[in-house]
Design a protein around this motif. Structure first.
Motif, PDB file in Angstrom:
ATOM      1  N   LEU A   1      10.223  -9.107   1.159  1.00 26.76           N
ATOM      2  CA  LEU A   1      10.238 -10.373   0.820  1.00 26.76           C
ATOM      3  C   LEU A   1       9.734 -10.678  -0.556  1.00 26.76           C
ATOM      4  N   LEU A   2       8.517  -9.605  -0.940  1.00 26.53           N
ATOM      5  CA  LEU A   2       7.787  -9.681  -2.123  1.00 26.53           C
ATOM      6  C   LEU A   2       8.848  -9.285  -3.085  1.00 26.53           C
ATOM      7  N   ASP A   3       9.652  -7.974  -2.799  1.00 22.86           N
ATOM      8  CA  ASP A   3      10.298  -7.355  -3.711  1.00 22.86           C
ATOM      9  C   ASP A   3      11.568  -8.491  -3.996  1.00 22.86           C
ATOM     10  N   SER A   4      12.069  -9.172  -2.903  1.00 21.48           N
ATOM     11  CA  SER A   4      13.308  -9.974  -3.234  1.00 21.48           C
ATOM     12  C   SER A   4      12.647 -11.215  -4.142  1.00 21.48           C
ATOM     13  N   LEU A   5      11.323 -11.562  -3.732  1.00 23.76           N
ATOM     14  CA  LEU A   5      10.825 -12.893  -4.655  1.00 23.76           C
ATOM     15  C   LEU A   5      10.660 -12.260  -6.227  1.00 23.76           C
ATOM     16  N   ASN A   6      10.132 -11.118  -6.300  1.00 22.35           N
ATOM     17  CA  ASN A   6       9.802 -10.626  -7.614  1.00 22.35           C
ATOM     18  C   ASN A   6      11.266 -10.457  -8.467  1.00 22.35           C
ATOM     19  N   ASP A   7      12.403  -9.958  -7.571  1.00 20.51           N
ATOM     20  CA  ASP A   7      13.630  -9.776  -8.237  1.00 20.51           C
ATOM     21  C   ASP A   7      13.953 -11.161  -8.461  1.00 20.51           C
ATOM     22  N   LEU A   8      14.026 -12.231  -7.759  1.00 20.45           N
ATOM     23  CA  LEU A   8      14.533 -13.594  -7.988  1.00 20.45           C
ATOM     24  C   LEU A   8      13.740 -14.214  -9.263  1.00 20.45           C
ATOM     25  N   LYS A   9      12.305 -13.874  -9.190  1.00 18.92           N
ATOM     26  CA  LYS A   9      11.436 -14.162 -10.581  1.00 18.92           C
ATOM     27  C   LYS A   9      12.303 -13.733 -11.646  1.00 18.92           C
ATOM     28  N   ASP A  10      12.497 -12.308 -11.703  1.00 21.30           N
ATOM     29  CA  ASP A  10      13.087 -11.684 -12.888  1.00 21.30           C
ATOM     30  C   ASP A  10      14.358 -12.260 -13.310  1.00 21.30           C
ATOM     31  N   THR A  11      15.221 -12.692 -12.215  1.00 20.94           N
ATOM     32  CA  THR A  11      16.524 -13.061 -12.414  1.00 20.94           C
ATOM     33  C   THR A  11      16.420 -14.705 -13.215  1.00 20.94           C
ATOM     34  N   LEU A  12      15.497 -15.521 -12.657  1.00 17.88           N
ATOM     35  CA  LEU A  12      15.181 -16.602 -13.088  1.00 17.88           C
ATOM     36  C   LEU A  12      14.755 -16.773 -14.702  1.00 17.88           C
ATOM     37  N   ARG A  13      13.703 -15.512 -14.943  1.00 13.57           N
ATOM     38  CA  ARG A  13      13.324 -15.576 -16.247  1.00 13.57           C
ATOM     39  C   ARG A  13      14.359 -15.188 -17.144  1.00 13.57           C
ATOM     40  N   LYS A  14      15.288 -14.080 -16.836  1.00 14.61           N
ATOM     41  CA  LYS A  14      16.539 -13.866 -17.734  1.00 14.61           C
ATOM     42  C   LYS A  14      17.105 -15.022 -17.879  1.00 14.61           C
ATOM     43  N   LYS A  15      17.585 -15.712 -16.664  1.00 11.34           N
ATOM     44  CA  LYS A  15      18.456 -17.009 -16.982  1.00 11.34           C
ATOM     45  C   LYS A  15      17.901 -18.004 -17.761  1.00 11.34           C
ATOM     46  N   ARG A  16      16.531 -18.101 -17.614  1.00 11.16           N
ATOM     47  CA  ARG A  16      16.010 -19.134 -18.757  1.00 11.16           C
ATOM     48  C   ARG A  16      15.843 -18.490 -20.071  1.00 11.16           C
ATOM     49  N   GLU A  17      15.908 -17.234 -20.274  1.00  7.83           N
ATOM     50  CA  GLU A  17      15.857 -16.686 -21.463  1.00  7.83           C
ATOM     51  C   GLU A  17      17.355 -16.912 -22.113  1.00  7.83           C
ATOM     52  N   GLU A  18      18.415 -16.761 -21.394  1.00 13.22           N
ATOM     53  CA  GLU A  18      19.593 -16.728 -21.608  1.00 13.22           C
ATOM     54  C   GLU A  18      20.063 -18.486 -22.054  1.00 13.22           C
ATOM     55  N   PHE A  19      19.533 -19.454 -21.243  1.00 12.54           N
ATOM     56  CA  PHE A  19      19.763 -20.793 -21.704  1.00 12.54           C
ATOM     57  C   PHE A  19      18.963 -21.111 -23.111  1.00 12.54           C
TER      58      PHE A  19
END
Length: 144
Positions: free
Chosen positions: A63-81
Motif C-alpha cells: 500500500l505504501l508503494d502504491s501510495l508513493n506511486d500515486l504521489k509521483d503520478t500526482l506530482r507529474k500531473k501537476r507539473e504537466e498542468f
C-alpha cells in the motif's frame, strides 16, 4: 471393641488418605497436561500472530508503494498542468505578437504599394515628359 473401632477408623482414614493421594496425583497430572496444552496453544497463537504481522507488513508495504506511486503520478500531473498553463500563456503571447507583426507587415506592404505606385507614376511622368520633349524636338526639326 474400641480397638476394632480404632482399626476401622484407621482403615477409613488410610482409605481417605489414599483417595486424597490419588486425587492429588490426578490434579497434578491435570496441571501438567494443562500447562503442556497452554504452552502449545501459546506457541500456536504466537505463530499466528507472527504470520498476521508479516502479512500486515507485506500489505502495508504494498500500500505504501502504491501510495508513493500515486504521489509521483500526482506530482507529474501537476507539473504537466503547470507546463501546459505556461505553454498556453506563451501561445497567447506569441499569437498577440504574430498579430502585431501581421499588422506591421500589412502596413509595410501598403507603404511599399504606395511607394511603388508613386514610383510608377514618376516613371510614367518622366516618360511622358521625354515623349513630349522628343515630340517637340521632332516637331521643331520637321518645321525646319
Amino acid at each position: 471393641e474400641q480397638k476394632a473401632e480404632g482399626e476401622d477408623a484407621y482403615f477409613f482414614m488410610q482409605k481417605k488418605l489414599d483417595d486424597n493421594y490419588e486425587r492429588i496425583s490426578e490434579l497434578e497430572k491435570h496441571i501438567i497436561t494443562s500447562e503442556v496444552e497452554r504452552e502449545r496453544f501459546d506457541r500456536e497463537q504466537s505463530s499466528i500472530i507472527t504470520q498476521i504481522q508479516e502479512e500486515h507488513q507485506a500489505s502495508k508495504s504494498t500500500l505504501l508503494d502504491s501510495l508513493n506511486d500515486l504521489k509521483d503520478t500526482l506530482r507529474k500531473k501537476r507539473e504537466e498542468f503547470e507546463q501546459k498553463d505556461a505553454l498556453e500563456a506563451s501561445i497567447v503571447e506569441l499569437e498577440e505578437l504574430l498579430e502585431l507583426e501581421k499588422q506591421s507587415h500589412l502596413t509595410t506592404l501598403r507603404e511599399l504599394e504606395r511607394h511603388h505606385v508613386r514610383d510608377k507614376q514618376a516613371v510614367k511622368k518622366e516618360m511622358v515628359d521625354e515623349i513630349r520633349a522628343v515630340k517637340s524636338d521632332l516637331i521643331s526639326k520637321t518645321d525646319e
